[in-house]
Write an enzyme that holds these catalytic residues in place. Sequence first.
Site, mmCIF file in Angstrom:
data_model
loop_
_atom_site.group_PDB
_atom_site.id
_atom_site.type_symbol
_atom_site.label_atom_id
_atom_site.label_comp_id
_atom_site.label_asym_id
_atom_site.label_seq_id
_atom_site.Cartn_x
_atom_site.Cartn_y
_atom_site.Cartn_z
ATOM 1 N N HIS A 37 -23.993 25.775 -19.379
ATOM 2 C CA HIS A 37 -24.347 27.162 -19.723
ATOM 3 C C HIS A 37 -23.373 28.150 -19.073
ATOM 4 C CE1 HIS A 37 -28.402 25.178 -20.104
ATOM 5 N NE2 HIS A 37 -28.352 25.832 -21.238
ATOM 6 N N ASP A 152 -24.601 21.168 -29.137
ATOM 7 C CA ASP A 152 -25.578 21.165 -30.235
ATOM 8 C C ASP A 152 -24.826 21.515 -31.515
ATOM 9 O OD1 ASP A 152 -28.115 20.668 -28.765
ATOM 10 O OD2 ASP A 152 -27.494 22.480 -27.727
HETATM 11 O O1 PAF Z 1 -29.528 25.849 -27.634
HETATM 12 C C1 PAF Z 1 -30.558 26.364 -27.144
HETATM 13 O O2 PAF Z 1 -30.750 26.409 -25.930
HETATM 14 C C2 PAF Z 1 -31.620 26.933 -28.075
HETATM 15 O O3 PAF Z 1 -31.745 26.167 -29.218
HETATM 16 C C3 PAF Z 1 -31.377 28.414 -28.418
HETATM 17 C C4 PAF Z 1 -30.104 28.615 -29.206
HETATM 18 C C5 PAF Z 1 -31.335 29.237 -27.142
HETATM 19 C C6 PAF Z 1 -32.542 28.936 -29.279
HETATM 20 O O4 PAF Z 1 -33.758 28.811 -28.620
#
Ligand code: PAF
Length: 282
Positions: A37, A152
Amino acid sequence: MRIVHCALDLRAAVDAARAAGDSIAFVPTMGNLHAGHHSLLHRAREHAGFVVASVFVNPTQFGPNEDFARYPRTPEADAAGLAAQGCDLLFLPGVDEIYPLGAEAAVRVHVPGVTESLEGAIRPGHFDGVATVVAKLFNLVRPDVAVFGQKDYQQLLVIRRMVRDLAFPLEILAAPIVREANGLAMSSRNQYLDAATRDRAGAIHATLLAMQAAIHAGTMQRDQIEAMACAQLEQAGFLPDYAVLRRADDLSEPVGDERAGLVALIAARSGRTRLIDNLLIR
Ligand code: PAF
């Protein structure tokens, strides 16, 4: 870093930054933040003067038998990490703020096509929940750019398609996958793994690399490569949901011997934990 919980305060803070001449970058997350992140935040910072992150564990993207209740929630550590990474504003809404009439009653955004295979087939409704919450967050934050992880991969394509089709006035940026030393892609779900499984999970990235090498070598058919990948995952003690080669732009099945513009994608389970990973074939 300021923390806001409601749409009104969020709007005021973003408007003030814009009035001061800053462009706005947005990083939506479900919290339990790790180095993966943080790399999204760095990418956001490269593109805007004011960086907004959100932490919201979105109930509508979890199936009835999934890990919504046990999904790790660590808001204090998340806020500290975001502040340390130079985030300007953290939006930490409650469920009522995002779904005022309740999550079940919420209007849904459905993206056809790219949602139907792979994660979409295995997790029915998952991408409707993702598209719905991301659309809502985009309308609340109104960013110029938003950053999503390539980890993802299918989600990234879903968001790009939604933004294009619904003409959201913003740009989507992808951030590369961040990996542990053994190749395991960073994920909040990795903490469900015991130390031995975490070690073995390096096999997922190794399998993606083997799929890429087989594409380069050109001696195996696509279905043979996929079968080899499944066998390799099983040998490492994982139960593969899929290990496939797809077209990178829309996840459709390549035709014939197509070998360019592909992505290798894996979802594999160990006990109750399900891991996903992918590799754009160079
Ligand atoms: O990737 C994620 O953490 C979630 O799918 C997101 C994009 C924040 C949506 O809840």
